[in-house]
Design a protein around this motif. Structure first.
Motif, PDB file in Angstrom:
ATOM      1  N   GLU A  72       9.547  21.067  76.854  1.00 57.82           N
ATOM      2  CA  GLU A  72      10.077  22.891  76.789  1.00 57.82           C
ATOM      3  C   GLU A  72       9.690  22.488  75.228  1.00 57.82           C
ATOM      4  O   GLU A  72       9.308  22.146  74.076  1.00 57.82           O
ATOM      5  CB  GLU A  72      11.614  22.082  76.698  1.00 57.82           C
ATOM      6  N   SER A  73       8.992  23.764  74.905  1.00 59.35           N
ATOM      7  CA  SER A  73       8.191  24.406  74.257  1.00 59.35           C
ATOM      8  C   SER A  73       8.499  25.057  73.724  1.00 59.35           C
ATOM      9  O   SER A  73       8.937  26.513  74.281  1.00 59.35           O
ATOM     10  CB  SER A  73       6.955  24.315  74.288  1.00 59.35           C
ATOM     11  N   ASP A  74       8.723  25.764  72.041  1.00 57.65           N
ATOM     12  CA  ASP A  74       8.908  26.936  71.565  1.00 57.65           C
ATOM     13  C   ASP A  74       7.792  27.915  71.390  1.00 57.65           C
ATOM     14  O   ASP A  74       8.043  29.436  71.307  1.00 57.65           O
ATOM     15  CB  ASP A  74       9.705  26.658  69.857  1.00 57.65           C
TER      16      ASP A  74
ATOM     17  N   PRO B 134      12.223  30.069  76.073  1.00 59.42           N
ATOM     18  CA  PRO B 134      13.209  29.132  75.588  1.00 59.42           C
ATOM     19  C   PRO B 134      12.497  30.150  73.751  1.00 59.42           C
ATOM     20  O   PRO B 134      11.590  30.355  73.865  1.00 59.42           O
ATOM     21  CB  PRO B 134      12.931  27.627  74.552  1.00 59.42           C
ATOM     22  N   GLU B 135      13.347  30.491  72.496  1.00 52.71           N
ATOM     23  CA  GLU B 135      12.927  30.836  71.766  1.00 52.71           C
ATOM     24  C   GLU B 135      12.976  29.551  70.735  1.00 52.71           C
ATOM     25  O   GLU B 135      13.254  29.158  69.778  1.00 52.71           O
ATOM     26  CB  GLU B 135      14.044  31.825  71.066  1.00 52.71           C
TER      27      GLU B 135
END
Lengths: 140, 135
Positions: A72-74, B134-135
């Motif tokens: 998961e990465s921002d 995602p933020e």
């Protein structure tokens, strides 16, 4: 001596995985070229363009960290990379299917194209497994 | 690994795949069509893509759900327009499918079907990307 033996076994396993990887990649390339050469119809090479396009977002946008795809990465660029990679992956299945639907290639060429694609996919999975295992051992 | 993590990791990739599938269906219909597909038939797909782009410009946390404040009305107006464009493009593609099945001299039924599939997949892809990035 036991440690030596374990180290040797580990190396052997790594080499075997490398050999499996090499066989898979060369098998994929052979199937791709056979799909064209056996029918004397070089249209299926069009999907090679998509194969080349597939790793490009990863190379140019995701930087040196190849495993950001699996985490998961921002970063907005990383999500865009995943998007483009997904679109190219579907493109590699779509181009042979469209060629078959338009009647440009036959069933045999289509089957060979698709199996070449899945072999390449398998090769990528084996490569990822191999790198993951290597990292785990190195942490000891 | 729980579902929300998996969704955040693979969601954008799945969204890309679905988006690609939608447009490749349309490419197939145009390539395999025996008649020249008029530009009008390209429009629902293009507008669906524009709508998907529009509602992905809005970040999720910016939306204020309290109904009585002045709130971010510009954001909500933008989202409203995005929804309107997406539903109109969907309706237009279904209308073109019906026209294709009635009028025999125009594009075939597969062209109309591919247009509907293209709209649906592009909009679903936009939704998946919106919920998963995602933020």
């Amino acid at each position: 001596m036991m440690a030596d033996l374990l180290g040797y076994l580990r190396n052997c396993l790594q080499t075997r995985k490398l050999a499996v990887l090499a066989i898979l990649v060369s098998g994929g390339i052979v199937l791709q070229i056979l799909a064209c050469a056996l029918y004397n119809n070089w249209w299926p090479m069009l999907s090679v363009i998509i194969y080349v396009l597939l790793p490009m977002p990863l190379m140019f946008l995701a930087g040196s960290d190849g495993y950001s795809l699996l985490s998961e990465s921002d970063n907005g660029w990383v999500t865009a990379t995943k998007f483009l990679t997904g679109a190219s992956a579907i493109g590699s299945i779509a181009v042979p299917a469209i060629l078959k639907h338009a009647g440009v290639i036959g069933w045999g060429a289509l089957v060979m194209e698709l199996s070449s694609y899945f072999i390449f996919l398998l090769a990528i999975l084996v490569y990822i497994r191999m790198n993951d295992d290597g990292d785990d051992y190195n942490f000891f | 690994m729980e579902l929300s993590e998996l969704w955040a990791i693979f969601g954008p990739g799945v969204a890309g795949a679905v988006f690609g599938a939608g447009w490749w269906f349309w490419v197939d219909a145009v390539v395999c069509s025996s008649v020249n597909v008029p530009f009008l038939h390209y429009l629902p797909g293009i507008f669906a893509t524009i709508a998907a782009l529009m509602f992905n410009c809005v970040r999720r946390e910016d939306i204020d759900y309290t109904p009585y404040d002045d709130g971010e009305w510009r954001l909500k107006l933008w989202l409203f327009f995005a929804y309107v464009v997406s539903f109109v493009s969907l309706a237009a593609s279904v209308g073109l499918l019906i026209q294709d099945s009635i009028v025999k001299s125009g594009p075939s039924v597969w062209t109309g079907t591919a247009g509907v599939l293209q709209c649906v997949f592009v909009l679903i892809s936009g939704l998946i990307y919106w919920t998963s990035h995602p933020e």
